[in-house]
Write a protein that holds these residues in place. Sequence first.
Motif, PDB file in Angstrom:
ATOM      1  N   PHE A   1      13.730  10.224  12.483  1.00 20.58           N
ATOM      2  CA  PHE A   1      13.978   9.241  12.148  1.00 20.58           C
ATOM      3  C   PHE A   1      14.591   9.011  10.610  1.00 20.58           C
ATOM      4  CE2 PHE A   1      11.635   7.907  15.755  1.00 20.58           C
ATOM      5  CZ  PHE A   1      12.757   7.281  16.786  1.00 20.58           C
ATOM      6  N   THR A   2      15.588  10.221  10.447  1.00 22.59           N
ATOM      7  CA  THR A   2      15.815  10.228   8.684  1.00 22.59           C
ATOM      8  C   THR A   2      16.411   8.949   8.158  1.00 22.59           C
ATOM      9  OG1 THR A   2      17.877  11.546   9.396  1.00 22.59           O
ATOM     10  CG2 THR A   2      15.903  12.689   8.997  1.00 22.59           C
ATOM     11  N   PRO A   3      17.382   8.379   8.413  1.00 23.11           N
ATOM     12  CA  PRO A   3      17.803   7.296   7.856  1.00 23.11           C
ATOM     13  C   PRO A   3      16.550   6.096   7.394  1.00 23.11           C
ATOM     14  CG  PRO A   3      19.525   7.564   9.478  1.00 23.11           C
ATOM     15  CD  PRO A   3      18.192   8.413   9.725  1.00 23.11           C
ATOM     16  N   GLN A   4      15.880   5.714   8.439  1.00 21.95           N
ATOM     17  CA  GLN A   4      14.768   4.785   8.188  1.00 21.95           C
ATOM     18  C   GLN A   4      13.695   5.560   7.238  1.00 21.95           C
ATOM     19  OE1 GLN A   4      16.103   5.944  11.442  1.00 21.95           O
ATOM     20  NE2 GLN A   4      15.778   4.243  12.696  1.00 21.95           N
ATOM     21  N   ALA A   5      13.543   6.923   7.179  1.00 22.88           N
ATOM     22  CA  ALA A   5      12.710   7.605   6.443  1.00 22.88           C
ATOM     23  C   ALA A   5      13.042   7.448   4.952  1.00 22.88           C
ATOM     24  CB  ALA A   5      12.337   9.010   6.772  1.00 22.88           C
ATOM     25  N   ILE A   6      14.595   7.874   4.780  1.00 27.36           N
ATOM     26  CA  ILE A   6      14.984   7.398   3.487  1.00 27.36           C
ATOM     27  C   ILE A   6      14.758   5.983   2.849  1.00 27.36           C
ATOM     28  CG2 ILE A   6      17.381   7.295   2.219  1.00 27.36           C
ATOM     29  CD1 ILE A   6      18.130   9.471   3.906  1.00 27.36           C
ATOM     30  N   GLU A   7      15.147   4.809   3.597  1.00 27.50           N
ATOM     31  CA  GLU A   7      14.789   3.701   3.370  1.00 27.50           C
ATOM     32  C   GLU A   7      13.254   3.429   2.968  1.00 27.50           C
ATOM     33  OE1 GLU A   7      15.185  -0.859   5.360  1.00 27.50           O
ATOM     34  OE2 GLU A   7      16.173   0.915   6.283  1.00 27.50           O
ATOM     35  N   ARG A   8      12.428   4.028   3.710  1.00 27.53           N
ATOM     36  CA  ARG A   8      10.857   3.688   3.595  1.00 27.53           C
ATOM     37  C   ARG A   8      10.714   4.411   2.334  1.00 27.53           C
ATOM     38  NH1 ARG A   8       7.624   1.305   2.628  1.00 27.53           N
ATOM     39  NH2 ARG A   8       5.516   0.785   3.715  1.00 27.53           N
ATOM     40  N   PHE A   9      10.950   5.921   1.855  1.00 29.78           N
ATOM     41  CA  PHE A   9      10.651   6.390   0.818  1.00 29.78           C
ATOM     42  C   PHE A   9      11.462   5.635  -0.483  1.00 29.78           C
ATOM     43  CE2 PHE A   9      10.029  10.295   3.338  1.00 29.78           C
ATOM     44  CZ  PHE A   9       8.719  10.504   2.756  1.00 29.78           C
ATOM     45  N   SER A  10      12.704   5.229  -0.156  1.00 27.88           N
ATOM     46  CA  SER A  10      13.147   4.312  -1.245  1.00 27.88           C
ATOM     47  C   SER A  10      12.211   3.146  -1.603  1.00 27.88           C
ATOM     48  CB  SER A  10      14.538   3.993  -0.944  1.00 27.88           C
ATOM     49  OG  SER A  10      15.285   4.778  -0.580  1.00 27.88           O
ATOM     50  N   ASN A  11      11.667   2.542  -0.627  1.00 28.36           N
ATOM     51  CA  ASN A  11      10.774   1.340  -1.030  1.00 28.36           C
ATOM     52  C   ASN A  11       9.553   2.038  -1.791  1.00 28.36           C
ATOM     53  OD1 ASN A  11      12.616  -0.255   0.559  1.00 28.36           O
ATOM     54  ND2 ASN A  11      11.389  -0.163   2.290  1.00 28.36           N
ATOM     55  N   LEU A  12       9.030   3.306  -1.370  1.00 26.74           N
ATOM     56  CA  LEU A  12       8.153   3.706  -2.053  1.00 26.74           C
ATOM     57  C   LEU A  12       8.294   3.845  -3.558  1.00 26.74           C
ATOM     58  CD1 LEU A  12       6.665   6.008   0.745  1.00 26.74           C
ATOM     59  CD2 LEU A  12       5.590   3.723  -0.181  1.00 26.74           C
ATOM     60  N   ILE A  13       9.498   4.447  -3.734  1.00 28.47           N
ATOM     61  CA  ILE A  13       9.761   4.735  -5.242  1.00 28.47           C
ATOM     62  C   ILE A  13       9.949   3.547  -6.088  1.00 28.47           C
ATOM     63  CG2 ILE A  13      12.051   5.266  -6.534  1.00 28.47           C
ATOM     64  CD1 ILE A  13      12.720   7.679  -4.256  1.00 28.47           C
ATOM     65  N   ALA A  14      10.461   2.444  -5.202  1.00 32.48           N
ATOM     66  CA  ALA A  14      10.340   1.046  -6.079  1.00 32.48           C
ATOM     67  C   ALA A  14       8.765   0.758  -6.500  1.00 32.48           C
ATOM     68  CB  ALA A  14      11.053  -0.057  -5.336  1.00 32.48           C
TER      69      ALA A  14
ATOM     70  N   SER B   1       0.890  -1.171  -0.019  1.00 30.92           N
ATOM     71  CA  SER B   1       0.117  -0.023  -0.009  1.00 30.92           C
ATOM     72  C   SER B   1       0.913   1.125   0.001  1.00 30.92           C
ATOM     73  CB  SER B   1      -0.881   0.009   1.098  1.00 30.92           C
ATOM     74  OG  SER B   1      -1.525   1.232   1.256  1.00 30.92           O
ATOM     75  N   ILE B   2       0.833   1.858  -0.939  1.00 31.32           N
ATOM     76  CA  ILE B   2       1.598   3.323  -0.971  1.00 31.32           C
ATOM     77  C   ILE B   2       1.155   4.410  -0.086  1.00 31.32           C
ATOM     78  CG2 ILE B   2       2.002   5.105  -2.610  1.00 31.32           C
ATOM     79  CD1 ILE B   2       2.322   3.216  -5.002  1.00 31.32           C
ATOM     80  N   ILE B   3      -0.330   4.212   0.154  1.00 31.43           N
ATOM     81  CA  ILE B   3      -0.777   5.339   1.061  1.00 31.43           C
ATOM     82  C   ILE B   3      -0.138   4.983   2.370  1.00 31.43           C
ATOM     83  CG2 ILE B   3      -3.046   6.068   2.300  1.00 31.43           C
ATOM     84  CD1 ILE B   3      -4.391   5.343  -0.590  1.00 31.43           C
ATOM     85  N   VAL B   4      -0.380   3.614   2.916  1.00 32.61           N
ATOM     86  CA  VAL B   4       0.399   3.314   4.183  1.00 32.61           C
ATOM     87  C   VAL B   4       1.521   3.686   4.270  1.00 32.61           C
ATOM     88  CG1 VAL B   4       0.489   1.261   5.663  1.00 32.61           C
ATOM     89  CG2 VAL B   4      -1.751   1.640   4.556  1.00 32.61           C
ATOM     90  N   GLY B   5       2.276   3.346   3.122  1.00 30.12           N
ATOM     91  CA  GLY B   5       3.964   3.522   3.083  1.00 30.12           C
ATOM     92  C   GLY B   5       4.131   4.853   3.490  1.00 30.12           C
ATOM     93  N   PHE B   6       3.418   5.881   2.590  1.00 36.99           N
ATOM     94  CA  PHE B   6       3.816   7.305   2.774  1.00 36.99           C
ATOM     95  C   PHE B   6       3.516   7.584   4.170  1.00 36.99           C
ATOM     96  CE2 PHE B   6       3.831   7.763  -2.143  1.00 36.99           C
ATOM     97  CZ  PHE B   6       4.597   8.863  -1.950  1.00 36.99           C
ATOM     98  N   ARG B   7       2.541   7.279   5.069  1.00 42.13           N
ATOM     99  CA  ARG B   7       2.148   7.709   6.285  1.00 42.13           C
ATOM    100  C   ARG B   7       3.372   7.088   6.999  1.00 42.13           C
ATOM    101  NH1 ARG B   7       0.968  11.366   9.462  1.00 42.13           N
ATOM    102  NH2 ARG B   7      -0.003  10.681  11.464  1.00 42.13           N
ATOM    103  N   GLU B   8       3.737   6.047   6.881  1.00 39.67           N
ATOM    104  CA  GLU B   8       4.958   5.414   7.983  1.00 39.67           C
ATOM    105  C   GLU B   8       6.172   6.428   7.522  1.00 39.67           C
ATOM    106  OE1 GLU B   8       7.638   1.741   8.931  1.00 39.67           O
ATOM    107  OE2 GLU B   8       6.351   1.703   7.040  1.00 39.67           O
ATOM    108  N   ALA B   9       6.345   6.758   6.293  1.00 30.89           N
ATOM    109  CA  ALA B   9       7.660   7.335   5.917  1.00 30.89           C
ATOM    110  C   ALA B   9       7.630   8.886   6.373  1.00 30.89           C
ATOM    111  CB  ALA B   9       8.035   7.289   4.400  1.00 30.89           C
ATOM    112  N   GLN B  10       6.416   9.620   6.181  1.00 30.78           N
ATOM    113  CA  GLN B  10       6.183  10.774   6.792  1.00 30.78           C
ATOM    114  C   GLN B  10       6.434  10.834   8.376  1.00 30.78           C
ATOM    115  OE1 GLN B  10       6.010  13.100   4.415  1.00 30.78           O
ATOM    116  NE2 GLN B  10       6.567  14.555   5.934  1.00 30.78           N
ATOM    117  N   LEU B  11       5.893   9.826   9.029  1.00 28.20           N
ATOM    118  CA  LEU B  11       6.108   9.909  10.436  1.00 28.20           C
ATOM    119  C   LEU B  11       7.545   9.748  10.780  1.00 28.20           C
ATOM    120  CD1 LEU B  11       3.122   7.829  11.695  1.00 28.20           C
ATOM    121  CD2 LEU B  11       3.658  10.274  12.407  1.00 28.20           C
ATOM    122  N   LEU B  12       8.184   8.890  10.151  1.00 23.12           N
ATOM    123  CA  LEU B  12       9.542   8.762  10.521  1.00 23.12           C
ATOM    124  C   LEU B  12      10.262  10.055  10.275  1.00 23.12           C
ATOM    125  CD1 LEU B  12      10.119   5.067   8.769  1.00 23.12           C
ATOM    126  CD2 LEU B  12      10.550   5.565  11.259  1.00 23.12           C
ATOM    127  N   LEU B  13      10.046  10.751   9.289  1.00 20.28           N
ATOM    128  CA  LEU B  13      10.625  11.860   9.057  1.00 20.28           C
ATOM    129  C   LEU B  13      10.340  13.174   9.842  1.00 20.28           C
ATOM    130  CD1 LEU B  13      12.317  13.825   6.754  1.00 20.28           C
ATOM    131  CD2 LEU B  13      10.260  14.080   5.601  1.00 20.28           C
TER     132      LEU B  13
END
Length: 200
Positions: A83-96, A67-79
């Motif tokens: 938790f910027t390294p984890q946010a980068i990783e989550r956004f990278s997953n979303l890009i894929a 789910s892109i919507i769920v993933g964006f919510r988690e990435a935004q919360l991390l940011l």
Amino acid sequence: MTDIDERIAKAETKLDKNDFAGAIEDYRAAAVQMPPKIDLVLGNLSVAETQERLAFAREMSRLYPDSIIVGFREAQLLLESGFTPQAIERFSNLIALSKEDSLQEKRARFGRLEAALRAGAYQVFVEDFLWLWKAATLPLQKQHLLRFLSRADKVDFLSMLKQLLEGERFPLEIRNFVQAKIDELKALNSAFQHLNTIDK
């Protein structure tokens, strides 16, 4: 130990055990009873609330990994939580996940660009900046990217900015802007070095 101290101790124990809802309840109860300890209590309450939101976002991502919507919510919360390294990783997953949807990929890359700027992940920043620059169809989008560059305020960004100038054929006005930013950071570095010699 007063009732409030006991309540705070219980809240801390619950927070350590990842009982975020219980910790939040106890911190809130303590906050309304004890103004002298309000800074400590409110700080810990904020930690508990953040951890609760992150735990829920992680659980949702586990349940709905595509789910892109769920993933964006988690990435935004991390940011937002730093938790910027984890946010980068989550956004990278979303890009894929967004390769078939250019609008979602743009959104994910803007998120990762912000995370990379905060984390000092310069290679990621350069990659996303150049991708977004080429993908931009409106002047407003490119202006938004230049605002990202204007926020680069660490001397460590010098190599990233030089890399941008070497790797892309920007219009002269944009090259001048990037060069001015490089000169600004060089001057900042010189000022820092001067201050370091005075302090010794």
